[in-house]
Design a protein around this motif. Structure first.
Motif, PDB file in Angstrom:
ATOM      1  N   PHE A   6       0.846  -1.191   0.000  1.00 38.32           N
ATOM      2  CA  PHE A   6       0.000   0.000   0.000  1.00 38.32           C
ATOM      3  C   PHE A   6       0.882   1.242   0.000  1.00 38.32           C
ATOM      4  O   PHE A   6       1.882   1.302   0.729  1.00 38.32           O
ATOM      5  N   TYR A   7       0.499   2.219  -0.805  1.00 38.49           N
ATOM      6  CA  TYR A   7       1.196   3.507  -0.836  1.00 38.49           C
ATOM      7  C   TYR A   7       0.191   4.597  -0.478  1.00 38.49           C
ATOM      8  O   TYR A   7      -0.945   4.590  -0.938  1.00 38.49           O
ATOM      9  N   TYR A   8       0.663   5.536   0.340  1.00 36.65           N
ATOM     10  CA  TYR A   8      -0.228   6.634   0.751  1.00 36.65           C
ATOM     11  C   TYR A   8       0.532   7.940   0.665  1.00 36.65           C
ATOM     12  O   TYR A   8       1.563   8.126   1.332  1.00 36.65           O
ATOM     13  N   LYS A   9       0.040   8.854  -0.181  1.00 36.01           N
ATOM     14  CA  LYS A   9       0.694  10.150  -0.372  1.00 36.01           C
ATOM     15  C   LYS A   9       0.266  11.110   0.727  1.00 36.01           C
ATOM     16  O   LYS A   9      -0.901  11.172   1.092  1.00 36.01           O
ATOM     17  N   PRO A  66       3.408   4.120   8.199  1.00 36.70           N
ATOM     18  CA  PRO A  66       4.562   4.787   8.829  1.00 36.70           C
ATOM     19  C   PRO A  66       4.361   6.301   8.861  1.00 36.70           C
ATOM     20  O   PRO A  66       3.542   6.845   8.113  1.00 36.70           O
ATOM     21  N   LYS A  67       5.144   6.964   9.676  1.00 39.59           N
ATOM     22  CA  LYS A  67       5.055   8.415   9.761  1.00 39.59           C
ATOM     23  C   LYS A  67       5.816   9.057   8.605  1.00 39.59           C
ATOM     24  O   LYS A  67       6.818   8.539   8.125  1.00 39.59           O
ATOM     25  N   PHE A  68       5.316  10.197   8.180  1.00 38.98           N
ATOM     26  CA  PHE A  68       6.018  10.967   7.176  1.00 38.98           C
ATOM     27  C   PHE A  68       7.196  11.681   7.811  1.00 38.98           C
ATOM     28  O   PHE A  68       7.193  11.962   9.009  1.00 38.98           O
ATOM     29  N   THR A  69       8.183  11.985   6.993  1.00 37.65           N
ATOM     30  CA  THR A  69       9.314  12.798   7.440  1.00 37.65           C
ATOM     31  C   THR A  69       9.457  13.966   6.477  1.00 37.65           C
ATOM     32  O   THR A  69       8.762  14.036   5.450  1.00 37.65           O
ATOM     33  N   ILE A 121      10.269  12.449   3.147  1.00 39.07           N
ATOM     34  CA  ILE A 121       9.406  11.420   2.572  1.00 39.07           C
ATOM     35  C   ILE A 121       7.960  11.920   2.527  1.00 39.07           C
ATOM     36  O   ILE A 121       7.350  12.172   3.566  1.00 39.07           O
ATOM     37  N   SER A 122       7.417  12.076   1.316  1.00 40.82           N
ATOM     38  CA  SER A 122       6.039  12.557   1.165  1.00 40.82           C
ATOM     39  C   SER A 122       5.078  11.435   0.810  1.00 40.82           C
ATOM     40  O   SER A 122       3.869  11.661   0.745  1.00 40.82           O
ATOM     41  N   GLU A 123       5.605  10.224   0.575  1.00 40.88           N
ATOM     42  CA  GLU A 123       4.756   9.073   0.318  1.00 40.88           C
ATOM     43  C   GLU A 123       5.290   7.890   1.122  1.00 40.88           C
ATOM     44  O   GLU A 123       6.457   7.539   1.009  1.00 40.88           O
TER      45      GLU A 123
END
Length: 255
Positions: free
Chosen positions: A101-104, A126-129, A132-134
């Motif tokens: 699964f990918y989530y933008k 996971p949390k964004f950093t 990392i935008s996706e």
């Protein structure tokens, strides 16, 4: 027999009256206000198209409308427009045992609270950093075809306490899924709750502050065809291209 004929006549008369109302309703209604360009097309076939532009928002809504005996207009946006997420998937032959699964990253959304439920198991993204935008996560290929997505309650003691947002059914072979947040879902629902009345070619927008009246502007056949073509194009769009891959839209099912 006389009563039966009267009822038939009443139904036919009512139908003709209703058709006449929708025919006279057809037109363009200018809804612009301070710092917002907006308008609405009402068509004889009960199609509506509403647009609004303000700030970085470019809202386009289509669906059907009804006109009651008391001249009240009710808007029914296309159901796809009010769903909070959209899912697109494909079959990746290199990914045999897992679904990825990918989530933008969405605007102003706590993505850390988004989770997936499959086969009664829960997994958070996971949390964004800043770099990392996706984000992505991998889940063993499930027995169930049903995927549930929701926001975890920040005060919840376990993953079972979450707000269910959407449910999707996997197509055969789908093992790579892109998930996108619908930024406009709540706005579209809000527009559908606006109160309008239409009498003698005058649309009245009723709100808590005032009653704004908007005269109808006639629309020519070219404009009408452009509106219908735009709606047809949006409805027929079932794929997206990401990184050279074609993803097919996955239909969301009732929750």
């Amino acid at each position: 027999m006389t009563t039966y004929k009267f009822l038939i006549l009443l139904m036919v008369t009512s139908s003709i009256y209703s058709q006449s109302n929708y025919k006279s309703a057809e037109g363009f209604y200018e809804l612009s206000s301070f710092e917002m360009a907006a308008g609405m097309y009402l068509l004889e076939d009960q199609t509506f198209f509403y647009f609004a532009s303000f700030g970085n928002v470019d809202l386009k809504i289509y669906g059907t409308y009804t006109l009651s005996n008391s001249n009240q207009i009710t808007l029914f946006p296309n159901p796809e427009l009010t769903k909070k997420f959209s899912f697109y998937g494909l079959h990746n032959p290199e990914n045999k045992n897992y679904i990825t699964f990918y989530y933008k990253q969405p605007y102003e959304q706590n993505a850390e609270q988004l989770l997936i439920e499959i086969d009664g198991k829960y997994q958070e993204f996971p949390k964004f950093t800043s770099a990392i935008s996706e984000v992505s996560m991998r889940i063993e290929f499930p027995q169930s075809e049903i995927i549930k997505i929701g926001y975890k309650n920040p005060e919840a003691q376990n993953a079972f306490q979450y707000e269910l947002l959407e449910t999707a059914k996997l197509h055969d072979g789908i093992n790579e899924i892109k998930i996108f947040h619908n930024y406009y879902a709540e706005m579209i629902v809000a527009v559908s709750q606006l109160a309008f009345k239409l009498e003698n070619g005058i649309l009245t927008e009723i709100n808590d502050f005032n009653q704004k009246t908007i005269p109808k502007k006639e629309i020519n056949p070219d404009i009408k065809n452009q509106v219908l073509a735009f709606i047809a194009d949006k409805k027929s769009k079932t794929t997206i291209n990401r990184d050279g891959k074609i993803y097919e839209k996955i239909d969301l099912t009732p929750k």
